[in-house]
Motif scaffolding. Structure first.
Motif, PDB file in Angstrom:
ATOM      1  N   MET A  85      50.895  32.051  36.083  1.00 53.68           N
ATOM      2  CA  MET A  85      50.342  31.355  37.612  1.00 53.68           C
ATOM      3  C   MET A  85      48.892  32.077  38.085  1.00 53.68           C
ATOM      4  SD  MET A  85      52.246  31.630  41.298  1.00 53.68           S
ATOM      5  CE  MET A  85      52.031  30.537  42.552  1.00 53.68           C
ATOM      6  N   LYS A  86      48.157  31.131  38.319  1.00 59.87           N
ATOM      7  CA  LYS A  86      46.729  31.374  38.499  1.00 59.87           C
ATOM      8  C   LYS A  86      46.325  31.760  39.951  1.00 59.87           C
ATOM      9  CE  LYS A  86      41.844  30.197  37.454  1.00 59.87           C
ATOM     10  NZ  LYS A  86      40.990  29.176  36.864  1.00 59.87           N
ATOM     11  N   VAL A  87      45.659  32.812  40.132  1.00 53.90           N
ATOM     12  CA  VAL A  87      45.197  33.160  41.524  1.00 53.90           C
ATOM     13  C   VAL A  87      43.771  33.295  41.576  1.00 53.90           C
ATOM     14  CG1 VAL A  87      45.662  34.604  43.550  1.00 53.90           C
ATOM     15  CG2 VAL A  87      47.523  34.301  41.945  1.00 53.90           C
ATOM     16  N   VAL A  88      42.775  32.581  42.720  1.00 51.10           N
ATOM     17  CA  VAL A  88      41.618  32.852  42.682  1.00 51.10           C
ATOM     18  C   VAL A  88      41.352  33.862  43.896  1.00 51.10           C
ATOM     19  CG1 VAL A  88      39.399  31.918  42.927  1.00 51.10           C
ATOM     20  CG2 VAL A  88      41.118  30.630  41.664  1.00 51.10           C
ATOM     21  N   ALA A  89      40.341  34.806  43.546  1.00 46.81           N
ATOM     22  CA  ALA A  89      40.121  35.603  44.771  1.00 46.81           C
ATOM     23  C   ALA A  89      38.561  35.891  44.507  1.00 46.81           C
ATOM     24  CB  ALA A  89      40.692  37.217  44.453  1.00 46.81           C
ATOM     25  N   PHE A  90      37.883  36.557  45.513  1.00 49.95           N
ATOM     26  CA  PHE A  90      36.461  36.786  45.647  1.00 49.95           C
ATOM     27  C   PHE A  90      36.299  38.133  45.804  1.00 49.95           C
ATOM     28  CE2 PHE A  90      37.349  32.275  46.767  1.00 49.95           C
ATOM     29  CZ  PHE A  90      36.571  31.759  46.104  1.00 49.95           C
ATOM     30  N   GLU A  91      35.074  38.640  45.416  1.00 52.68           N
ATOM     31  CA  GLU A  91      34.787  39.974  45.680  1.00 52.68           C
ATOM     32  C   GLU A  91      34.542  40.238  47.079  1.00 52.68           C
ATOM     33  OE1 GLU A  91      32.887  42.534  42.384  1.00 52.68           O
ATOM     34  OE2 GLU A  91      32.231  40.382  41.644  1.00 52.68           O
ATOM     35  N   ARG A  92      34.604  41.410  47.499  1.00 53.38           N
ATOM     36  CA  ARG A  92      34.321  41.752  49.142  1.00 53.38           C
ATOM     37  C   ARG A  92      33.537  42.999  48.866  1.00 53.38           C
ATOM     38  NH1 ARG A  92      38.189  44.920  52.268  1.00 53.38           N
ATOM     39  NH2 ARG A  92      40.039  45.133  50.790  1.00 53.38           N
ATOM     40  N   ASN A  93      32.316  43.456  49.692  1.00 49.40           N
ATOM     41  CA  ASN A  93      31.612  44.350  49.632  1.00 49.40           C
ATOM     42  C   ASN A  93      31.942  45.275  51.054  1.00 49.40           C
ATOM     43  OD1 ASN A  93      30.202  43.762  47.166  1.00 49.40           O
ATOM     44  ND2 ASN A  93      29.148  42.252  48.455  1.00 49.40           N
ATOM     45  N   LEU A  94      32.453  44.714  51.866  1.00 51.52           N
ATOM     46  CA  LEU A  94      32.411  45.347  53.218  1.00 51.52           C
ATOM     47  C   LEU A  94      33.801  45.762  53.391  1.00 51.52           C
ATOM     48  CD1 LEU A  94      30.460  43.255  55.720  1.00 51.52           C
ATOM     49  CD2 LEU A  94      29.530  45.345  54.716  1.00 51.52           C
ATOM     50  N   GLN A  95      34.368  46.868  53.977  1.00 56.21           N
ATOM     51  CA  GLN A  95      35.641  47.357  54.244  1.00 56.21           C
ATOM     52  C   GLN A  95      35.525  48.014  55.445  1.00 56.21           C
ATOM     53  OE1 GLN A  95      36.937  50.818  51.686  1.00 56.21           O
ATOM     54  NE2 GLN A  95      34.910  50.769  50.926  1.00 56.21           N
ATOM     55  N   GLY A  96      36.876  48.369  56.127  1.00 55.36           N
ATOM     56  CA  GLY A  96      37.125  48.797  57.574  1.00 55.36           C
ATOM     57  C   GLY A  96      37.754  47.887  58.396  1.00 55.36           C
ATOM     58  N   LYS A 154      41.003  51.669  35.434  1.00 59.88           N
ATOM     59  CA  LYS A 154      39.644  50.956  36.089  1.00 59.88           C
ATOM     60  C   LYS A 154      39.540  51.413  37.481  1.00 59.88           C
ATOM     61  CE  LYS A 154      39.847  47.318  32.814  1.00 59.88           C
ATOM     62  NZ  LYS A 154      39.850  45.987  32.435  1.00 59.88           N
ATOM     63  N   ASP A 155      38.535  51.315  38.048  1.00 54.08           N
ATOM     64  CA  ASP A 155      38.223  51.378  39.697  1.00 54.08           C
ATOM     65  C   ASP A 155      38.730  50.227  40.509  1.00 54.08           C
ATOM     66  OD1 ASP A 155      36.298  53.434  38.902  1.00 54.08           O
ATOM     67  OD2 ASP A 155      34.577  52.146  38.921  1.00 54.08           O
ATOM     68  N   THR A 156      39.289  50.803  41.517  1.00 54.44           N
ATOM     69  CA  THR A 156      39.896  49.902  42.381  1.00 54.44           C
ATOM     70  C   THR A 156      38.879  48.825  42.809  1.00 54.44           C
ATOM     71  OG1 THR A 156      41.236  51.480  43.296  1.00 54.44           O
ATOM     72  CG2 THR A 156      41.072  49.503  44.772  1.00 54.44           C
ATOM     73  N   GLN A 157      39.159  47.395  42.865  1.00 56.97           N
ATOM     74  CA  GLN A 157      38.209  46.294  43.374  1.00 56.97           C
ATOM     75  C   GLN A 157      38.753  45.835  44.605  1.00 56.97           C
ATOM     76  OE1 GLN A 157      38.557  43.175  40.323  1.00 56.97           O
ATOM     77  NE2 GLN A 157      36.538  42.635  40.682  1.00 56.97           N
ATOM     78  N   LEU A 158      37.720  45.550  45.571  1.00 61.74           N
ATOM     79  CA  LEU A 158      37.967  45.086  46.817  1.00 61.74           C
ATOM     80  C   LEU A 158      37.712  43.564  46.451  1.00 61.74           C
ATOM     81  CD1 LEU A 158      36.122  47.320  49.209  1.00 61.74           C
ATOM     82  CD2 LEU A 158      38.242  47.539  48.637  1.00 61.74           C
ATOM     83  N   VAL A 159      38.959  42.787  47.000  1.00 55.85           N
ATOM     84  CA  VAL A 159      38.880  41.357  46.992  1.00 55.85           C
ATOM     85  C   VAL A 159      39.224  40.420  48.150  1.00 55.85           C
ATOM     86  CG1 VAL A 159      39.271  41.344  44.425  1.00 55.85           C
ATOM     87  CG2 VAL A 159      41.333  41.174  46.172  1.00 55.85           C
ATOM     88  N   ASP A 187      47.410  35.592  36.796  1.00 59.94           N
ATOM     89  CA  ASP A 187      46.429  35.792  36.351  1.00 59.94           C
ATOM     90  C   ASP A 187      45.328  35.597  37.360  1.00 59.94           C
ATOM     91  OD1 ASP A 187      46.638  35.512  33.213  1.00 59.94           O
ATOM     92  OD2 ASP A 187      47.152  33.520  33.216  1.00 59.94           O
ATOM     93  N   LEU A 188      44.803  36.620  37.685  1.00 58.28           N
ATOM     94  CA  LEU A 188      43.747  36.874  39.047  1.00 58.28           C
ATOM     95  C   LEU A 188      42.549  36.685  38.541  1.00 58.28           C
ATOM     96  CD1 LEU A 188      43.721  37.384  42.108  1.00 58.28           C
ATOM     97  CD2 LEU A 188      43.443  39.998  41.350  1.00 58.28           C
ATOM     98  N   GLU A 189      41.873  35.400  39.210  1.00 55.48           N
ATOM     99  CA  GLU A 189      40.383  35.512  38.790  1.00 55.48           C
ATOM    100  C   GLU A 189      39.606  35.951  39.706  1.00 55.48           C
ATOM    101  OE1 GLU A 189      37.490  31.348  38.592  1.00 55.48           O
ATOM    102  OE2 GLU A 189      39.310  31.478  37.029  1.00 55.48           O
ATOM    103  N   VAL A 190      38.543  36.620  39.304  1.00 55.28           N
ATOM    104  CA  VAL A 190      37.622  37.387  40.724  1.00 55.28           C
ATOM    105  C   VAL A 190      36.184  37.260  39.855  1.00 55.28           C
ATOM    106  CG1 VAL A 190      37.171  39.274  41.829  1.00 55.28           C
ATOM    107  CG2 VAL A 190      39.340  39.035  41.172  1.00 55.28           C
ATOM    108  N   GLY A 191      35.366  36.382  40.305  1.00 56.33           N
ATOM    109  CA  GLY A 191      33.973  36.272  39.817  1.00 56.33           C
ATOM    110  C   GLY A 191      33.904  35.733  38.400  1.00 56.33           C
ATOM    111  N   GLY A 192      34.810  34.696  38.263  1.00 53.98           N
ATOM    112  CA  GLY A 192      34.757  34.087  36.950  1.00 53.98           C
ATOM    113  C   GLY A 192      35.444  34.882  35.911  1.00 53.98           C
TER     114      GLY A 192
END
Length: 208
Positions: free
Chosen positions: A1-12, A34-39, A61-66
Motif C-alpha cells: 500500500m502506497k502512502v505519500v508524505a511531504f517533508e516538514r521543517n518546522l516543529q512545535g 537513520k535520522d528521524t524524519q519529520l513529515v 511504501d511511504l514516499e517522501v520527496g520522491g
C-alpha cells in the motif's frame, strides 16, 4: 500500500496546529539506523486509509520527496472528540531484520460449526490480533483461525493454529499460549434442554 508524505521543517505545538488547520497531519519516520524524519500527510487521505485493516498490519511504501521507503504504522494519536488525527508515527523496516508487530485474526467457519448449528453453542473471540515476529517479506496481512471443529466447552489457543511460513509467536505469547476463542452453551439453552428432558420424563407411563 502506497502512502505519500511531504517533508516538514518546522516543529512545535504552533507549527503542528497550523498544519492541522490547513488539512495536514504531522508525523515522524524513524528506525533502521537513520535520522528521524519529520513529515506531513494529507489529513483526509490518511483518515480514510486508517479505516482499512491493511494500513495497520502491512508494510507500507511511504514516499517522501520522491523517494520510497518501507515502513510500518506504529502509533496514531486521535483527537479526544473530533474526527481528527493529531499525529502518526512510522517505523522503517530492514528487509534483513525480523520485526515484531501485531497481525489481525480472521475467524473462519463459525456459522457452519456443528456445535453452533446443532447445540446452540456461542463462540466468543477472546482476542482479535496476535503479536508475531518475522522478516518483513513474510509478514501476513492477517492470520486465519479455523473454527470449524471447536466443540462446546472447548477453547482454542494460540499454539492450536498454523502460522504462515516464516512467522512465529513472540516469546511471551509462546510461553503464555493465550486463548483466542471459546465455545460455550448459554445458560438459557442448557435450562431449556433440562426443562424439555423433565417434561418428557413426566409424560412417561410407569412400568407395571
Amino acid at each position: 500500500m502506497k502512502v505519500v508524505a511531504f517533508e516538514r521543517n518546522l516543529q512545535g505545538t504552533g507549527a503542528s496546529r497550523r498544519l492541522r488547520n490547513s488539512g495536514k497531519t504531522p508525523g515522524i519516520v524513524y528506525g533502521a539506523d537513520k535520522d528521524t524524519q519529520l513529515v506531513e500527510l494529507d489529513h483526509n487521505a490518511l483518515w480514510h486509509a486508517l479505516k482499512k485493516e491493511v494500513f495497520h498490519s502491512s508494510i507500507l511504501d511511504l514516499e517522501v520527496g520522491g523517494k520510497a521507503q518501507q515502513v510500518l504504522l506504529r502509533d496514531v494519536q486521535y483527537h479526544p472528540f473530533k474526527q481528527m488525527v493529531l499525529h502518526v508515527d512510522f517505523q522503517r523496516v530492514d528487509s534483513k531484520k525480523k520485526l515484531h508487530t501485531k497481525v489481525p485474526l480472521h475467524f473462519l467457519n463459525q456459522e457452519t460449526n456443528p456445535a453452533v448449528k446443532l447445540s446452540g453453542a456461542v463462540i466468543s473471540h477472546v482476542i482479535n490480533e496476535l503479536e508475531v515476529e518475522c522478516l518483513p517479506g513474510d509478514l501476513p496481512e492477517f492470520i486465519e483461525v479455523d473454527l470449524a471443529n471447536i466443540e462446546a466447552g472447548q477453547t482454542m489457543h494460540a499454539k492450536d493454529i498454523t502460522l504462515p511460513k516464516g512467522v512465529e509467536l513472540v516469546a511471551h505469547l509462546e510461553a503464555e499460549n493465550p486463548v483466542l476463542a471459546s465455545a460455550t452453551i448459554p445458560a438459557a439453552v442448557v435450562s431449556d434442554a433440562s426443562a424439555g428432558g423433565a417434561a418428557a420424563g413426566e409424560g412417561e407411563t410407569p412400568a407395571a
